[in-house]
Design an enzyme around this catalytic site. Structure first.
Site, PDB file in Angstrom:
ATOM      1  N   ASP A   1     -41.136 -25.901  32.252  1.00 26.44           N
ATOM      2  CA  ASP A   1     -41.027 -24.659  33.010  1.00 26.44           C
ATOM      3  C   ASP A   1     -41.976 -23.644  32.369  1.00 26.44           C
ATOM      4  O   ASP A   1     -42.410 -23.825  31.225  1.00 26.44           O
ATOM      5  CB  ASP A   1     -39.568 -24.186  32.945  1.00 26.44           C
ATOM      6  CG  ASP A   1     -39.337 -22.888  33.684  1.00 26.44           C
ATOM      7  OD1 ASP A   1     -40.026 -22.625  34.691  1.00 26.44           O
ATOM      8  OD2 ASP A   1     -38.444 -22.131  33.256  1.00 26.44           O
TER       9      ASP A   1
ATOM     10  N   ASP B   1     -35.304 -23.492  30.872  1.00 22.60           N
ATOM     11  CA  ASP B   1     -34.244 -22.664  30.307  1.00 22.60           C
ATOM     12  C   ASP B   1     -33.095 -22.436  31.289  1.00 22.60           C
ATOM     13  O   ASP B   1     -32.093 -21.831  30.918  1.00 22.60           O
ATOM     14  CB  ASP B   1     -34.803 -21.322  29.823  1.00 22.60           C
ATOM     15  CG  ASP B   1     -35.384 -20.480  30.955  1.00 22.60           C
ATOM     16  OD1 ASP B   1     -36.156 -21.025  31.760  1.00 22.60           O
ATOM     17  OD2 ASP B   1     -35.070 -19.277  31.032  1.00 22.60           O
TER      18      ASP B   1
END
Length: 216
Positions: free
Chosen positions: A13, A178
């Site tokens: 990410d 996350d």
């Protein structure tokens, strides 16, 4: 299937993993440029309203600018919007850039899968990004960007498209995000996942999972 490289594919990410994310700075910047209701649209992981439509590729950058200008009653510029969006990128870490390059040097395929938009990418893919004259493309083999793919995490479709792009089995992919929700969606398809805290140092865990020392 990819038979040329049997190493784990590592997919990162962007916000929260490559750099520390701070929604409040982005909200403050949007308010600076005249978007008083910024809290209604901005989220840590998935945006709302026309902000979400921008990241999902429903609206182009110009259509988004026109619509937000109409909502605020103020003609906003592309530069103002880039300034506001990049408020999300609160802190960049050289340790992460070094780790990404080491993974690639060691032969690990490295990709990015991000819910993002043209304003963030205008900055992130420029030489201004890392402070060393390099953009994202210097660190990754492939970029999977929500607004280009017209789909967003945590939809199964975006993960399936990423798996197809990597040309390997889901179990041969390590996905680092996350967002627990995004990791759960990836894991449901058989992808291995790692869920670090926003801005956390993931190098120890990745080193252990891949059998490589990223802390040099």
């Amino acid at each position: 299937m990819n038979t040329n490289n049997n190493k784990m594919h590592v997919v990162f990410d962007l916000g929260g993993v490559v750099f520390r994310l701070d929604k409040m700075i982005a909200i403050q910047r949007f308010k600076e440029i005249g978007v008083a209701q910024a809290e209604e649209f901005l989220d840590d992981y998935a945006q709302q309203g026309i902000f979400g439509d921008l990241e999902a590729g429903v609206l182009t950058a110009e259509q988004y600018r026109d619509e937000l200008s109409r909502i605020t009653g103020k003609a906003l510029t592309m530069e103002q919007l880039e300034y506001a969006w990049t408020g999300y990128a609160a802190e960049l870490f050289q340790r992460n850039f070094d780790a990404l390059l080491r993974l690639r040097r060691e032969g690990f395929p490295v990709a990015l899968l991000s819910n993002t938009n043209p304003f963030m990418m205008r900055w992130a893919r420029s030489t201004e990004f890392d402070g060393n004259g390099h953009g994202l493309d210097y660190y990754f083999d492939r970029l999977y960007l929500s607004y280009e793919m017209r789909m967003m995490k945590p939809s199964p479709e975006i993960f399936k498209a990423m798996i197809d792009g990597e040309q390997t089995a889901p179990g041969n992919i390590l996905f680092i995000d996350d967002s627990a929700r995004n990791c759960q969606a990836a894991a449901a398809l058989g992808i291995k996942t790692l869920n670090p805290a926003n801005g956390g140092d993931w190098r120890h865990d990745v080193s252990s999972l891949l059998g490589i020392d990223l802390i040099l």
